[in-house]
Design an enzyme around this catalytic site. Sequence first.
Site, PDB file in Angstrom:
ATOM      1  N   GLY A 116       2.882   2.087   5.323  1.00 23.02           N
ATOM      2  CA  GLY A 116       4.094   1.369   5.727  1.00 23.02           C
ATOM      3  C   GLY A 116       4.776   2.018   6.916  1.00 23.02           C
ATOM      4  N   GLY A 135       0.836  -1.196   0.000  1.00 22.65           N
ATOM      5  CA  GLY A 135       0.000   0.000   0.000  1.00 22.65           C
ATOM      6  C   GLY A 135       0.867   1.241   0.000  1.00 22.65           C
ATOM      7  CB  SER A 136       0.049   4.720   0.831  1.00 16.28           C
ATOM      8  OG  SER A 136      -0.494   4.458   2.117  1.00 16.28           O
ATOM      9  CB  CYS A 151       3.089   0.064  -6.993  1.00 18.78           C
ATOM     10  SG  CYS A 151       3.232  -1.598  -7.634  1.00 18.78           S
ATOM     11  CD  GLU A 189       6.785  -5.738  -2.291  1.00 20.77           C
ATOM     12  OE1 GLU A 189       7.066  -4.851  -3.120  1.00 20.77           O
ATOM     13  OE2 GLU A 189       7.488  -6.750  -2.120  1.00 20.77           O
TER      14      GLU A 189
END
Length: 503
Positions: free
Chosen positions: A241, A236-237, A292, A258
């Site tokens: 994270g 995700g963003s 992404c 990720e």
Amino acid sequence: MKDIVMTAQTTLANLDLTEAELTGGTLKVTSPIDGGLLAEVHETPVSEIEAIFARSKAAFQAWRTVPAPRRGELIRLLGEELREAKDDLGALVSWEAGKITSEGLGEVQEMIDICDFAVGLSRQLYGLTIASERPGHRMMETWHPAGPVGVISAFNFPVAVWSWNAALALVCGDTVIWKPSEKTPLTAMACQKIFERALARFGDAPEGLLQTLIGGAALGEALVASEDVPVVSATGSTRMGRAVAPIVAQRFGKCILELGGNNAMIVGPSADLEMAVRAIVFSAVGTAGQRCTTLRRLIVHNSIREELVSRLKKAYSGLPIGNPLAEGTLIGPLVDEASGAAMTAALKAAEAEGGTVFGGNRVTENVPAGVYMEPAIVEMPGQSDVVKTETFAPILYVMGYDDFDDAIAIQNDVPQGLSSCVFTLNMREAEQFLTAAGSDCGIANVNIGPSGAEIGGAFGGEKETGGGRESGSDAWKAYMRRQTNTVNYSAELPLAQGVKFDI
Ligand code: NAD
């Protein structure tokens, strides 16, 4: 758009989702295609979460002792079920995430591919044998299942990211607790059903191998905090994270992160411009800029800048934008109004920072009622703040360079480090780009755009992208614990490093 919703409901039924599961719940699921309501699903009550963790832990106790090739058989069956369900699941990805039909189907194909990979892997969880310095001793390294794996996934790859994690984790002997994006619960519920079809054919698997948490970030937070979950794989963003990593670190769990990307292409003076244009357009506007690995920065040699930008503007002008389910559409909607507003705000900021914007307007004619945007090309005087920020929309910033070393420096001078590429026919430039002094990203390509990775390689990126690796190569090692074993088959007890300790 009534017809589309009606067909969505047929697809949901084909995927075994029942009326009771799709109505009367508190989580409203709308389609980015037209904002229409697809379902009202039931959220996982926070009060149930401890029982879910306990079930996963109990299932792990049994699953870890099942021989890995037998575990691979479950994933083989999952691959078969996915082949059967490909059209329906691909269509549901389109309805729920807004992808064009071929990208929805491509995402399911990626799931099938990773299942095939994981089946092979189930016979290849190799350790090492290591030369021992002591006579009559044998050293080796073995890999053991890690425990329940928490998988947090983003809206833009609602099913493939789960499969990258789940196929590997299950073959490695782990159990899986999945927290999909609250924007895409239906595809997750469908995957759970498809998995259950595979389980039914497999036979004697412990109950609770895969459990899905439907709802918002609070469920993700509980998963991240749980001591019962030794590995958390979070996609995700970067903002997410940053919240997740310290909590997992605090309890000495392992994170596979990720996160956001800000991917670049360098185009050298020798590049095949025809190929470059095709690669740029696919990478920058595919999935409406919501990958992404989307191409966000074009660093082009000043001698060809004008020509390349003019070719791109021409290509952009003819791109079919609209209903992603309609044949021929290449650009579907953004996921929601907030994404459209973020794109408009970024374009305003770019102008304030000296940029010249081409495109980027909202499209309202001949499209359904979703958020449809023209992709934008923004010529920038340099790499300003807005260029260094990931805006999850189809914005391509263009910057010029004269010296190849400067181009690499610009490419690396952002906080993110996911994907990168160079278009050149100059082998010195191509090779330099791939050296220690070249791209600092997890993915670096030559004469291929930054998006559309194959599952055979390890996928992930450096810096604010989080450092995690998923999918192919030896990414499986993150789902297991490593053990070093020394066996003494002699009648002596020599100590390492020649230490004497006689009693
Ligand atoms: P997001 O960060 O808003 O949400 C992702 C997931 O995290 C959701 O399931 C959400 O519920 C959960 N979440 C949010 N806050 C949390 C918290 N504090 N604790 C636990 N879980 C939490 O991202 P999004 O908008 O769904 O996806 C877009 C972003 O994802 C982009 O930045 C994109 O680059 C990134 N992405 C990265 C990869 C990659 O492999 N590097 C792949 C896909 C998407």
